[in-house]
Scaffold this motif. Sequence first.
Motif, short mmCIF file in Angstrom:
data_model
loop_
_atom_site.label_atom_id
_atom_site.label_comp_id
_atom_site.label_asym_id
_atom_site.label_seq_id
_atom_site.Cartn_x
_atom_site.Cartn_y
_atom_site.Cartn_z
N GLY A 47 9.80 -5.45 -17.22
CA GLY A 47 9.73 -6.71 -17.96
C GLY A 47 9.69 -7.94 -17.08
N GLY A 48 9.61 -7.78 -15.76
CA GLY A 48 9.57 -8.91 -14.83
C GLY A 48 8.64 -8.63 -13.68
N LEU A 49 9.09 -8.94 -12.47
CA LEU A 49 8.31 -8.61 -11.27
C LEU A 49 8.27 -7.09 -11.14
N HIS A 50 7.13 -6.54 -10.72
CA HIS A 50 7.01 -5.11 -10.50
C HIS A 50 5.77 -4.80 -9.67
N LEU A 51 5.73 -3.60 -9.15
CA LEU A 51 4.56 -3.11 -8.44
C LEU A 51 3.72 -2.30 -9.42
N MET A 52 2.43 -2.55 -9.45
CA MET A 52 1.50 -1.72 -10.22
C MET A 52 0.95 -0.70 -9.24
N ARG B 95 0.85 -1.19 0.00
CA ARG B 95 0.00 0.00 0.00
C ARG B 95 0.89 1.24 0.00
N SER B 96 0.30 2.34 -0.43
CA SER B 96 0.98 3.63 -0.42
C SER B 96 -0.09 4.71 -0.26
N PRO B 97 0.18 5.72 0.56
CA PRO B 97 -0.80 6.79 0.69
C PRO B 97 -0.93 7.62 -0.60
N ARG B 98 -0.02 7.43 -1.54
CA ARG B 98 -0.04 8.20 -2.79
C ARG B 98 -0.83 7.51 -3.91
N PHE B 99 -1.26 6.26 -3.67
CA PHE B 99 -1.99 5.51 -4.69
C PHE B 99 -3.21 4.83 -4.08
N GLU C 30 -4.50 2.08 -5.15
CA GLU C 30 -4.32 0.63 -5.18
C GLU C 30 -2.87 0.31 -5.56
N VAL C 31 -2.28 -0.65 -4.87
CA VAL C 31 -0.93 -1.13 -5.18
C VAL C 31 -0.99 -2.64 -5.20
N SER C 32 -0.43 -3.24 -6.25
CA SER C 32 -0.41 -4.70 -6.32
C SER C 32 0.89 -5.17 -6.95
N LEU C 33 1.22 -6.41 -6.69
CA LEU C 33 2.43 -7.02 -7.21
C LEU C 33 2.08 -7.79 -8.48
#
Length: 156
Positions: free
Chosen positions: A109-114, A69-73, A75-78
């Motif tokens: 191009g791999g693992l990342h946070l959306m 989670r982030s107060p700036r977004f 929704e945050v997901s992996l």
Amino acid sequence: MLTRTFLLALALLPFGQPAAQAATPAPAASCVSVEDGWIRLPPAPRPMLAGFGRITSKCRDAQAVVGARSPRFGEVSLHETRVVDGVSRMRELERLPLAPGAEAVLQPGGLHLMLMQPDAPAFTEGERVPLVLLLEGGGEVPATLVVRPSAPPRGD
């Protein structure tokens, strides 16, 4: 009288939680950290950004990231991007296991946070964005992602 007092005390506890859990906050996972965290600076405002970095575990036991989670977004997901039959496909991960002493690299191009639903239309280079990784079992890992046009040199 003692029974009535005991029943009243039980009735005042939060429903479905033992007394020990009701008063104890989730532990911080100091053996897990995020290093070189960054967000790619987009050329124009976007409703969705991507976050990268290295999640490092110095824990004796296996850990797992189960959210963020982030107060700036909003929704945050992996997510993970893979090329399957020549086509790039992205899928959300519900759980990212971390073996003791392991490192998970989040990179384009791999693992990342959306990072979805930003609280501002644009971000500026050098801006620092707070993030919290959520671990299985209730631990939380605070981190900072720096907005930049490209990946930082390792160890920056």
